[in-house]
Design an enzyme around this catalytic site. Structure first.
Site, PDB file in Angstrom:
ATOM      1  N   HIS A 142      97.651  10.593  45.307  1.00  0.00           N
ATOM      2  CA  HIS A 142      97.333  11.907  44.650  1.00  0.00           C
ATOM      3  C   HIS A 142      96.843  11.748  43.139  1.00  0.00           C
ATOM      4  CE1 HIS A 142      99.862  13.994  47.596  1.00  0.00           C
ATOM      5  NE2 HIS A 142     100.861  13.226  47.466  1.00  0.00           N
TER       6      HIS A 142
ATOM      7  N   GLN B  53     111.314  18.547  42.737  1.00  0.00           N
ATOM      8  CA  GLN B  53     111.764  17.165  43.347  1.00  0.00           C
ATOM      9  C   GLN B  53     112.689  16.605  42.402  1.00  0.00           C
ATOM     10  OE1 GLN B  53     108.150  15.145  44.957  1.00  0.00           O
ATOM     11  NE2 GLN B  53     108.341  16.595  46.409  1.00  0.00           N
TER      12      GLN B  53
ATOM     13  N   GLU C 139     103.178   5.698  49.089  1.00  0.00           N
ATOM     14  CA  GLU C 139     102.180   6.666  49.539  1.00  0.00           C
ATOM     15  C   GLU C 139     102.327   7.772  48.606  1.00  0.00           C
ATOM     16  OE1 GLU C 139     103.199   7.784  53.767  1.00  0.00           O
ATOM     17  OE2 GLU C 139     103.740   5.663  54.127  1.00  0.00           O
TER      18      GLU C 139
ATOM     19  N   ASP D 257     103.591  12.347  34.240  1.00  0.00           N
ATOM     20  CA  ASP D 257     102.357  12.353  34.961  1.00  0.00           C
ATOM     21  C   ASP D 257     102.080  10.889  35.098  1.00  0.00           C
ATOM     22  OD1 ASP D 257      99.728  12.529  35.636  1.00  0.00           O
ATOM     23  OD2 ASP D 257      98.964  13.117  33.685  1.00  0.00           O
TER      24      ASP D 257
END
Ligand SMILES: CC(C)=CCC[C@@H](C)[C@H]1CC[C@H]2C3=C(CC[C@]12C)[C@@]1(C)CC[C@H](O)C[C@@H]1CC3
Length: 374
Positions: free
Chosen positions: A203, A158, A199, A181
């Site tokens: 995760h 990505q 959103e 991270d």
């Protein structure tokens, strides 16, 4: 193992999978062609790795296991889903509210503008986008406000695509992308004037953990705004149907553990923030619900273009896509496991719609929070 502590073997395995699987496909701007250009064997292995995370039952113990492996779970997921997302949805990997007659792309951009407005982003500010996907919201917000955005993302594929789009659109001086991270953000404290997350923080293995990291890098007096995925107050963890919807969303969307709304609110406060505003935007009486494109509700379609875009997203459209991908796999034009991934995403979509219709789930729990000046 504490959330955020990673197994080196997971990191190494992820890096070699990514290299083998994606090759140079990130350079290809057309997502469908990128999808076809993967290495078949590596793609199969990543698909199996992802599915392995879901072999255990729907228990909190199983969730603990997935939380401990969140990094490989999320990376496997986005290694598989990114091209399908871009191809089937847009470069903005989130949901949005819809005004009557508004197209998906317009509505997605408006949702991004709204968050930028709510956290008061001004020209020249340095802003962090936590979990930036392929960078469409970062580019949109930088263009809309004149701020500079740094996108943080742990998925190498990505990041590469995000950089490619920024360069292509002449925005490389306004937006930049960093691999990292979000449970261990590698920026000094007090680095950013504002931080947003669209959103993405769902995760994380711990909401408090990721919010603490955001709190640390935000300047004193700065604002953090987030659209969080949560189970609403209507969700009853003792109800097997509710639990099945939650698990279906987690599995179909690469989430180790999705928490109730109240937990998210407690987590942001425990991270040190003062919450200025919180609201589930999905609970507003909108004439067009956020899940309408996936539910295939043709009442809300206003143009031929709407019809064509929405048709692809409905259950029928998704089954047709799965059939096409299976055929391409058979003639070895698509990598092994592509149709299976599309099927997993489709099951996830059914659960998102079920959760949305029943009011058990929201992808737009808005929290606006401040770091104190002192
Ligand atoms: C996973 C998180 C936290 C956010 C992503 C939100 C949405 C952008 C995705 C959620 C479900 C996704 C699906 C697709 C596109 C992106 C989402 C709407 C597809 C329509 C992509 C094309 C596939 O063939 C079917 C997918 C169904 C789910």
């Amino acid at each position: 193992m504490a959330p955020g502590a990673l197994l080196q073997e997971d990191i190494d395995r992820d890096a070699s999978f990514v290299k083998a699987m994606h090759g140079n496909s990130a350079e290809q701007r057309n997502a469908f062609i990128s999808m076809l250009k993967k290495d078949g064997q590596a793609h199969r292995m990543v698909t199996d790795e992802y599915l392995k995370h879901w072999e255990t039952e729907n228990t909190e113990e199983a969730r603990e296991g997935r939380k401990a492996k969140y990094m490989s779970l999320v990376n496997n997921y986005y290694d598989l889903a990114t091209d399908l997302y871009e191809e089937g949805w847009a470069q903005s990997f989130h949901f949005c509210r819809f005004a009557v007659g508004e197209s998906l792309l317009q509505a997605l951009a408006r949702h991004e503008h709204y968050l930028a407005y709510r956290i008061n982003i001004q020209e020249g500010m340095k802003v962090l986008d936590v979990g930036c996907g392929v960078g469409r919201p970062a580019r949109e917000i930088a263009t809309f406000t004149g701020c500079n955005v740094v996108g943080l993302n742990n998925n190498s594929y990505q990041i590469e695509r995000a950089r490619g789009y920024a360069k292509k659109e002449g925005l490389a001086d306004k937006v930049s992308f960093v691999k990292g991270d979000f449970m261990n953000i590698d920026f000094p404290e007090n680095s950013f004037d504002a931080v947003y997350a669209i959103e993405a923080t769902v995760h994380a293995p711990s909401l408090q953990g990721v919010y603490e990291q955001i709190h640390r890098v935000l300047k004193p007096g700065g604002t953090f705004g987030v659209f969080e995925w949560v189970m609403t107050d209507k969700y009853d963890d003792t109800n097997p149907e509710h639990r099945a919807i939650r698990l279906g969303i987690e599995r179909g969307d690469g989430i180790a553990n999705m928490t109730p709304r109240k937990h998210a609110l407690q987590a942001i406060k425990a991270a040190g923030f003062t919450v200025e505003y919180e609201e589930d935007l999905a609970a507003r009486p909108d004439p067009v619900p956020w899940y309408y494109p996936l539910a295939g509700d043709f009442r809300h379609i206003r143009s031929l273009w709407d019809l064509l875009s929405v048709l692809r997203l409905t259950t029928v459209g998704r089954v047709a896509m799965g059939t096409l991908l299976k055929a391409l796999e058979t003639v070895r034009m698509a990598p092994a496991g592509t149709a299976e991934t599309a099927h997993e995403l489709s099951l996830g979509a059914d659960n998102l719609v079920a959760g949305g219709k029943a009011g058990l789930f929201t992808p737009m729990y808005l929290m606006i929070a401040k770091k104190s000046k002192a």
